[in-house]
Scaffold this motif. Structure first.
Motif, PDB file in Angstrom:
ATOM      1  N   ARG A  59       0.729  -1.226  -0.176  1.00 17.15           N
ATOM      2  CA  ARG A  59      -0.058   0.032   0.061  1.00 17.15           C
ATOM      3  C   ARG A  59       0.786   1.377   0.069  1.00 17.15           C
ATOM      4  N   HIS A  60       1.915   1.111   0.652  1.00 15.59           N
ATOM      5  CA  HIS A  60       2.827   2.431   0.688  1.00 15.59           C
ATOM      6  C   HIS A  60       3.515   2.626  -0.705  1.00 15.59           C
ATOM      7  N   LEU A  61       3.918   1.860  -1.279  1.00 17.49           N
ATOM      8  CA  LEU A  61       4.396   1.874  -2.740  1.00 17.49           C
ATOM      9  C   LEU A  61       3.501   2.196  -3.577  1.00 17.49           C
ATOM     10  N   ASP A  62       2.111   2.043  -3.536  1.00 16.84           N
ATOM     11  CA  ASP A  62       0.977   2.353  -4.418  1.00 16.84           C
ATOM     12  C   ASP A  62       0.904   3.613  -3.951  1.00 16.84           C
ATOM     13  N   ALA A  63       0.816   4.241  -2.906  1.00 17.03           N
ATOM     14  CA  ALA A  63       0.823   5.742  -2.414  1.00 17.03           C
ATOM     15  C   ALA A  63       1.648   6.433  -3.011  1.00 17.03           C
ATOM     16  N   ILE A  64       3.157   5.976  -3.032  1.00 16.93           N
ATOM     17  CA  ILE A  64       4.118   6.869  -3.566  1.00 16.93           C
ATOM     18  C   ILE A  64       4.123   6.723  -5.155  1.00 16.93           C
ATOM     19  N   ARG A  65       3.455   5.694  -5.852  1.00 13.23           N
ATOM     20  CA  ARG A  65       3.080   5.703  -6.959  1.00 13.23           C
ATOM     21  C   ARG A  65       2.128   6.830  -7.564  1.00 13.23           C
ATOM     22  N   ALA A  66       1.146   6.749  -6.805  1.00 16.20           N
ATOM     23  CA  ALA A  66       0.123   7.932  -6.960  1.00 16.20           C
ATOM     24  C   ALA A  66       0.629   9.252  -6.927  1.00 16.20           C
ATOM     25  N   ALA A  67       1.533   9.499  -5.818  1.00 16.91           N
ATOM     26  CA  ALA A  67       1.994  10.852  -5.495  1.00 16.91           C
ATOM     27  C   ALA A  67       2.916  11.344  -6.572  1.00 16.91           C
ATOM     28  N   LEU A  68       3.511  10.382  -7.204  1.00 18.38           N
ATOM     29  CA  LEU A  68       4.601  10.478  -8.158  1.00 18.38           C
ATOM     30  C   LEU A  68       3.721  10.746  -9.675  1.00 18.38           C
ATOM     31  N   ALA A  69       2.473  10.308  -9.655  1.00 15.15           N
ATOM     32  CA  ALA A  69       1.891  10.485 -10.990  1.00 15.15           C
ATOM     33  C   ALA A  69       1.750  11.917 -11.712  1.00 15.15           C
ATOM     34  N   GLY A  70       1.998  11.953 -12.783  1.00 13.32           N
ATOM     35  CA  GLY A  70       1.978  13.309 -13.352  1.00 13.32           C
ATOM     36  C   GLY A  70       3.235  14.210 -13.144  1.00 13.32           C
ATOM     37  N   LEU A  71       3.997  13.647 -12.230  1.00  8.88           N
ATOM     38  CA  LEU A  71       5.236  14.413 -11.950  1.00  8.88           C
ATOM     39  C   LEU A  71       6.562  13.930 -12.821  1.00  8.88           C
ATOM     40  N   ASP A  72       7.306  14.681 -13.352  1.00  5.70           N
ATOM     41  CA  ASP A  72       8.459  14.343 -14.089  1.00  5.70           C
ATOM     42  C   ASP A  72       9.650  14.161 -13.147  1.00  5.70           C
ATOM     43  N   LEU A  73       9.626  12.861 -12.450  1.00  2.00           N
ATOM     44  CA  LEU A  73      10.737  12.614 -11.280  1.00  2.00           C
ATOM     45  C   LEU A  73      11.274  11.265 -11.764  1.00  2.00           C
ATOM     46  N   PRO A  74      12.224  11.222 -12.762  1.00  6.36           N
ATOM     47  CA  PRO A  74      12.707  10.149 -13.164  1.00  6.36           C
ATOM     48  C   PRO A  74      13.483   9.169 -12.274  1.00  6.36           C
ATOM     49  N   ALA A  75      14.112  10.039 -11.247  1.00 13.07           N
ATOM     50  CA  ALA A  75      15.073   9.386 -10.104  1.00 13.07           C
ATOM     51  C   ALA A  75      13.864   8.563  -9.171  1.00 13.07           C
ATOM     52  N   ALA A  76      12.959   9.496  -8.923  1.00 13.60           N
ATOM     53  CA  ALA A  76      11.946   8.809  -7.996  1.00 13.60           C
ATOM     54  C   ALA A  76      11.435   7.410  -8.760  1.00 13.60           C
ATOM     55  N   GLY A  77      11.133   7.592  -9.996  1.00 12.86           N
ATOM     56  CA  GLY A  77      10.475   6.669 -10.461  1.00 12.86           C
ATOM     57  C   GLY A  77      11.366   5.333 -10.601  1.00 12.86           C
TER      58      GLY A  77
END
Ligand SMILES: [Zn+2]
Length: 160
Positions: free
Chosen positions: A73-91
């Protein structure tokens, strides 16, 4: 978790019920240490796992399975937070976290499961820090919040 735990309505943090309320006399809910911080929900989600019972030396299998699902659930929450952001390192860090998570399935009874779960959480933390860095903020420091968890006296599996 037990019925005495308090969930912050702002960020969802699981705070120990009564841990800070005794003595305040306010009669209200515990003050949440994450409120007002950027990505408060992700910080709280991370720390709930980081300080969770599954990392105790004597953690029972049910705590490990519970933590495994919390990591998902934590990984999914981070994925959702990163959606639409251009943060390749975070991805990339999140992809590493996903890989470690998939390798960690505790149903496999693998001795390495805990290590992979720890890796998944570490990569998730990196992704969170990437997200904070993008906003010009310092990294998240779980130990700043340790007093809110029951972890302080507990020996951790810190040696891998
Ligand atoms: Zn909160």
């Amino acid at each position: 978790m037990t019925g005495t735990d308090y969930h912050c309505p702002q960020c969802g943090a699981e705070l120990r019920g009564g841990r800070r309320t005794s003595g305040t006399g306010a009669g209200g809910s515990p003050v949440c240490p994450y409120d007002g911080l950027a990505s408060a929900d992700l910080r709280a989600g991370h720390d709930a796992i980081y300080f969770g019972a599954w990392r105790r030396i004597d953690a029972p299998p049910i705590e490990i399975r519970r933590a495994y699902h919390k990591i998902r659930r934590h990984l999914d929450a981070i994925r959702a937070a990163l959606a639409g952001l251009d943060l390749p390192a975070a991805g990339r860090d999140l992809d590493h976290a996903d890989d470690a998570y998939l390798a960690a399935d505790p149903r496999e009874e693998s001795r390495d499961a805990l290590r992979f779960m720890d890796n998944a959480l570490s990569y998730a933390h990196r992704a969170l820090d990437d997200l904070l860095h993008e906003q010009g903020l310092p990294p998240h420091q779980p130990m700043d919040f340790s007093e809110w968890y029951d972890a302080v006296e507990v020996p951790f599996r810190d040696e891998w």
